[in-house]
Enzyme design. Sequence first.
Site, PDB file in Angstrom:
ATOM      1  N   GLY A   1       4.029 -24.889 -13.646  1.00 31.17           N
ATOM      2  CA  GLY A   1       3.439 -26.066 -14.291  1.00 31.17           C
ATOM      3  C   GLY A   1       2.987 -25.847 -15.723  1.00 31.17           C
ATOM      4  N   THR A   2       3.238 -24.664 -16.265  1.00 32.16           N
ATOM      5  CA  THR A   2       2.755 -24.361 -17.625  1.00 32.16           C
ATOM      6  C   THR A   2       3.348 -25.306 -18.673  1.00 32.16           C
ATOM      7  OG1 THR A   2       2.542 -22.050 -17.005  1.00 32.16           O
ATOM      8  CG2 THR A   2       2.520 -22.527 -19.342  1.00 32.16           C
ATOM      9  N   GLY A   3       4.670 -25.546 -18.591  1.00 34.22           N
ATOM     10  CA  GLY A   3       5.327 -26.396 -19.596  1.00 34.22           C
ATOM     11  C   GLY A   3       4.819 -27.825 -19.535  1.00 34.22           C
ATOM     12  N   CYS A   4       4.705 -28.355 -18.321  1.00 37.04           N
ATOM     13  CA  CYS A   4       4.205 -29.727 -18.139  1.00 37.04           C
ATOM     14  C   CYS A   4       2.802 -29.851 -18.706  1.00 37.04           C
ATOM     15  CB  CYS A   4       4.151 -30.087 -16.650  1.00 37.04           C
ATOM     16  SG  CYS A   4       5.719 -29.884 -15.806  1.00 37.04           S
TER      17      CYS A   4
ATOM     18  N   THR B   1       2.554 -19.119 -12.887  1.00 35.41           N
ATOM     19  CA  THR B   1       2.654 -19.931 -14.100  1.00 35.41           C
ATOM     20  C   THR B   1       3.306 -21.289 -13.825  1.00 35.41           C
ATOM     21  OG1 THR B   1       4.785 -18.911 -14.590  1.00 35.41           O
ATOM     22  CG2 THR B   1       2.845 -17.901 -15.604  1.00 35.41           C
TER      23      THR B   1
ATOM     24  N   LYS C   1       8.922 -22.873 -27.459  1.00 35.69           N
ATOM     25  CA  LYS C   1       7.928 -22.067 -26.744  1.00 35.69           C
ATOM     26  C   LYS C   1       8.532 -20.726 -26.341  1.00 35.69           C
ATOM     27  CE  LYS C   1       7.685 -25.479 -23.938  1.00 35.69           C
ATOM     28  NZ  LYS C   1       7.374 -26.400 -22.829  1.00 35.69           N
TER      29      LYS C   1
END
Length: 261
Positions: A206-209, A204, A173
């Site tokens: 929590g974007t990866g989760c 942003t 990512k």
Amino acid sequence: MKQVLTIAGSDSGGGAGIQADLKTFSALGVYGMSVITAVTAQNTEGVTAIENISLEVVTKQIDAIFSDFKVDAVKIGMVSNIGIIKAIAAGLKRWAIKEIILDPVMVSQSGSYLLKPEARVALINNLFPLALVVTPNLYEAEVILGREINTVEEMKEAARDIYQLGGAGVLVKGGHLNGEAVDVFYDGAEIYEFTAPRIDTRNTHGTGCTYSSAIAAYLARGNDLVTAIKKAKVYITGAIKNSLDIGHGPGPIHHFYRIWK
Ligand code: PXL
């Protein structure tokens, strides 16, 4: 209804971890379940404490879920330490589930270790081989490979090299590079690029989760992996665009932006 499990840590602030995963599942129309690996005391400003769940209780949660539900996909997030990694690997092997999305979470947005550095090799050796896809961000890909990644071309090389480590597909990512938000996916045969406009916000958390949970949800709903990633990227881009300016630090993204503002 399709049934999706997250194996991850709790974020008391509700923006990342288990809370983000269950909100994502609910927003995308699948039934969400959770195996909690750790409890973090956390808000938008940082992490003040972490307590890991015992190996026995991690194992019992896995067995409770798989002995009752038909699990259509699993997302794995924060796994803390070597013992928890091995307990999860043993549990998932026992129940022979293949649709596993592994987010190799290492540090929180605020800089706290969510995976002990000495557990990185165990994560690669025990959980990568079980996963359909792993979803490192740039920092995690750099740590896994021990080298810097500065361009989209280097992201492609990184995806190929990480694939060699465990045989899982690799989604690198690029949200932390400059320019458009480009992600690169390698499935062992082909490279795919997913591009979205960069959104100018600091909210942003929590974007990866959320991204890896959305992939799990779309996969459970019958999409192939590339389509699931494509749809998940559209979903998180909207959730970032509609992110919430709450708390005093980087705020959370809005999981239910398609339902209410
Ligand atoms: O973004 C990774 C992550 C995963 N799990 C928990 C977290 C975070 C980031 O803050 O708190 C519990």
